[in-house]
Design a protein around this motif. Sequence first.
Motif: not given
Length: 444
Positions: A132, A282-283, A286-287, A290, A306, A358
């Motif tokens: 991640n 956002v990613a 989010s990673c 996560a 997800s 996300m």
Amino acid sequence: MLFDWAAQPFFTVVTTFVFGPYFVARLTQDPVAAQAMWSNMATVSSIVIALLSPVLGAIADQSGPRKPWIACFAVVKIASLAMLWFAAPGSALVWPVTFMILASIAAEFSIVFNDSMMPRLVPASEVGRVSNTAWGLGYLGGMVVLIFVVGFLAADPKTGVTILGMAPLFGLDPALGEDARITGPLAAGWYLVFILPMFFFTPDATRGEPMKKAVLSGVRELSATLSELVTRRKTILRFLIARMLYQDGVNGLLILGGAFAAGMFGWATLEIGLFGILINVVAIFSCLAAGRLDRLSGSKTVVILSLVLLLIATLGIISTAPGYILFGLVPLSAVDTGGVFATSAEKVYLIFGALIGMAFGPVQASSRSYLSRSVHPDEAGRYFGIYALSGRATSFMATLSFSLVTYASGSARLGMAMLILFLLAGLVLLIGTRYPAVERPEER
């Protein structure tokens, strides 16, 4: 991790947010036909990747080192991306489509060999965090390039200046699509520079069999592995089938999402670039989140959450139009207030885009760690080859479904709706799959 940093700008600025929407909205005068052509490009790439990835992964297990394979495909990818500069408005579509196919195939084959290195580099308990984090680092790299394009290269065709109020660097002319066409050479140069630390510093497997013998042994091992999946490792097989289905939907969103927005709202490079920056910001976070959740609750939990977010986002996207959301149940003002994202529908579309941001990093990163925890390092090459197959074997079905429905109905919205079927089917099958995907002793 730096491999992801090097590789991601191709997917971010070329496939999804800049060159892809340019291909659809500005390279020709027929955006619906161009969307279908872009989808066909993805379909051809997916078929080649699906057929050859398992074979190459199995050969790599026998020959040993992965870096020579990555180097060969890097040459193809870099050369193909550089040629996208010549995709001027009104030029023949066959050449940019051909070079995109070659670049996509080379990129995916490289990922197979990179991913198969991971089980040897970190303990199983750290795989989810590393996967991640690497994915998040990739999004950061993609966002850096995207910000550079939006801030310094992509100008408004009407004003001739970028969002920073300056003329584009290098004298690029937005009326000729040069702000979008430059993303090919830019992604190629970025990949060339930042892939080097992986070659110089990452340990590789020791040399195995000579190439001719490795090919023969690899094909035999692949045949044995496929038989083993059906007879003794049915849990991995179930996971791979589930992943095959939901990854089709994810691939469809990545390939078609930006082009769909460009076709619906008439977004140019500036709007698409800002939309991409939002998703990537956002990613990244989010990673990172996560990665911690993967370590605490497992890869399966991350993937399921997800997929739920992606289903909500896809439904929201296809239910949005310039004057409403939720298929007309909620009307919106269609007044253009000026500037970027000037209508209410565009602002709502940004919210659904944030949901995609996300989810689409963690769903892929934790799927990678799901498999990594389920196989031995010595078999990682062929299983990650089959993993690539599971991500591509029917991915042409998602893009082909989009093309067929779009051609038949004249509506890209109905074509995008087909992605929901793939995401939902994969989610349902995954819920009943054991994690890690190993058999109980009594089932062997």
